[in-house]
Each structure stands twice: as C-alpha cells, then as structure tokens.
Design an enzyme around this catalytic site. Sequence first.
Site, mmCIF file in Angstrom:
data_model
loop_
_atom_site.group_PDB
_atom_site.id
_atom_site.type_symbol
_atom_site.label_atom_id
_atom_site.label_comp_id
_atom_site.label_asym_id
_atom_site.label_seq_id
_atom_site.Cartn_x
_atom_site.Cartn_y
_atom_site.Cartn_z
ATOM 1 N N ARG A 38 0.826 -1.226 0.000
ATOM 2 C CA ARG A 38 0.000 0.000 0.000
ATOM 3 C C ARG A 38 0.854 1.268 0.000
ATOM 4 N NH1 ARG A 38 -3.366 3.171 3.990
ATOM 5 N NH2 ARG A 38 -5.317 3.687 2.978
ATOM 6 N N ILE A 64 -7.334 7.584 -0.822
ATOM 7 C CA ILE A 64 -7.216 6.134 -0.902
ATOM 8 C C ILE A 64 -8.044 5.653 0.292
ATOM 9 C CG2 ILE A 64 -4.987 6.242 0.351
ATOM 10 C CD1 ILE A 64 -4.141 3.653 -0.953
ATOM 11 N N SER A 65 -8.966 4.711 0.054
ATOM 12 C CA SER A 65 -9.868 4.288 1.133
ATOM 13 C C SER A 65 -9.087 3.680 2.291
ATOM 14 C CB SER A 65 -10.874 3.265 0.615
ATOM 15 O OG SER A 65 -11.611 3.772 -0.460
ATOM 16 N N GLN A 66 -9.704 3.739 3.472
ATOM 17 C CA GLN A 66 -9.134 3.095 4.663
ATOM 18 C C GLN A 66 -9.000 1.590 4.396
ATOM 19 O OE1 GLN A 66 -11.716 3.919 7.958
ATOM 20 N NE2 GLN A 66 -10.724 2.406 9.278
ATOM 21 N N PRO A 67 -7.907 0.966 4.831
ATOM 22 C CA PRO A 67 -7.749 -0.480 4.589
ATOM 23 C C PRO A 67 -8.946 -1.306 5.069
ATOM 24 C CG PRO A 67 -5.678 0.441 5.338
ATOM 25 C CD PRO A 67 -6.685 1.551 5.414
#
Length: 227
Positions: A38, A64-67
């Site tokens: 990431r 970028i979305s949260q994992p």
Amino acid sequence: MIEDDPLYRRRRLRLVEALREKGIQDERVLEAIARVPRHLFVEPALRARAYDDVALPIGLKQTISQPFTVAYQTQLLEVRPGDRVLEIGTGSGYQAAILCALGARVFTIERHRPLLERALARLEALGYRVVARCGDGSQGWPAFAPFDGIVVTAGATEVPEALCEQLRVPEGDRPGGRLVIPVGSSHQQRMVRVRCTGPGTYETETLHVFRFVPLVRGSDEARRRQS
Ligand code: SAH
C-alpha cells in the site's frame, strides 16, 4: 518505484492482524492485503502512514480508502479467481491491485485523468493488469458486462439501476453477480450489497455505516466540453 522492504512488510502484517481483530474473516482477502504494498499507492511523504488503518489524501480532494473499508468491500464481493470485476473510482489503484491479487479480471473507471494515469503506472510497475477508462462510471461499463462483481468506491445517493443490470445472472454453479456500493447522503452512507438472483431479480442487504468521497456524475472532460 521503490522496492518493498522488510520494514513495510512488518507493518503490513500488523495491519492484517488489526483488520482481523476488527472483524475481517476472509483469509484470501487478508492474504491479498498482506501482499499488496500500500505504501506504493500514496505519495512518498505519506508512506510512513500507509499501514495505519486510515484513509489518506491522493490529490484532487480524493482519498485512498481506509484499509478496513477496502477489506470489507472486497469481502462482500466474494471474488473467485477468474471473476470479472468492475471497480468504479480507481483513485490510487490500491483496490484494483487487491482485486488483481485475488485473481480477478479487473475493469476500472476513474473520472480524474491525472489520478487514473498515476494509478495505471503503479499497477503496471507492480505487474497488475487492468482494463481502464477515464470518465463517469456511475452507469457502469456495458461493453464488458456481465460482471461477477461491481464495487463502487465513492458514495452514491441511490443504487444505479444500470449497475444492477450489468450483474451476472446465476447459472449452474456460477453464482449471481454482486454489487457493493455505499449509499446515502454526502455525510454518511450505508454499505449496500445487491445480488442478482435471476433474470431481472435482485436481493438487497443494507449493512454498516461508512463515509466516502462522493460519486460524481459526469467526467472532467465532459465538463470541459460544456464550458
Ligand atoms: N478505490 C480507490 C478509492 C478512491 S476514492 C482507491 O483504492 O484508492 C473514490 C474515487 O472515485 C475518486 O478518485 C473519485 O475521483 C472517483 N469517482 C467519483 N465519482 C466517480 C464517477 N462517477 N466515475 C468514476 N470515478 C468516480
């Protein structure tokens, strides 16, 4: 492009454990998160935070979305190797990489060309192949339908009918397509999963609350042409 290194690998494995504790159970999804670097999907200045379970800015007011969100949406998609999966909102390319790592054939649409170009360069450098287009993805990509999975990574106000129509109809041991989409206001959305159960029939589940950047109708280029 810098190489993966042991420091980031250790942090990534810690993130996987954190996601497991937060309720992600699908081992294949966790394995994909353990594999995809990431930190290479964010700007160098943000790399130190790449394995915190947070959304991070990627420019043009997008994130970028949260994992956890990526893992949650991916788990709901129930991806099997060889599945055709459409992603709407390529952003950094990270979610697309996770889908590739799961063996999906990935189609992805992003309305901001600079984001798409950066994402495609990263994906290519890492050896992940996707079919991509710049523009408004809210109506899907009929030319490549039907899809086993469609994931929308921006918040919508309603479920676009066109997306449901592009889900695979179940046949034999091949299950019906799944659409995973956050639906609600600009402040918060609920994750919705729509499953195709037969020709023109769907089953809808409404799940947890999330907060996404908005799904915007119309591409930049369409906007430029209008002005
Ligand atoms: N999946 C991305 C998350 C990006 S945030 C990742 O892993 O990094 C959501 C993205 O959706 C933004 O880049 C935004 O520009 C894009 N987007 C919003 N509305 C869109 C639309 N109608 N069509 C295509 N992309 C859209």
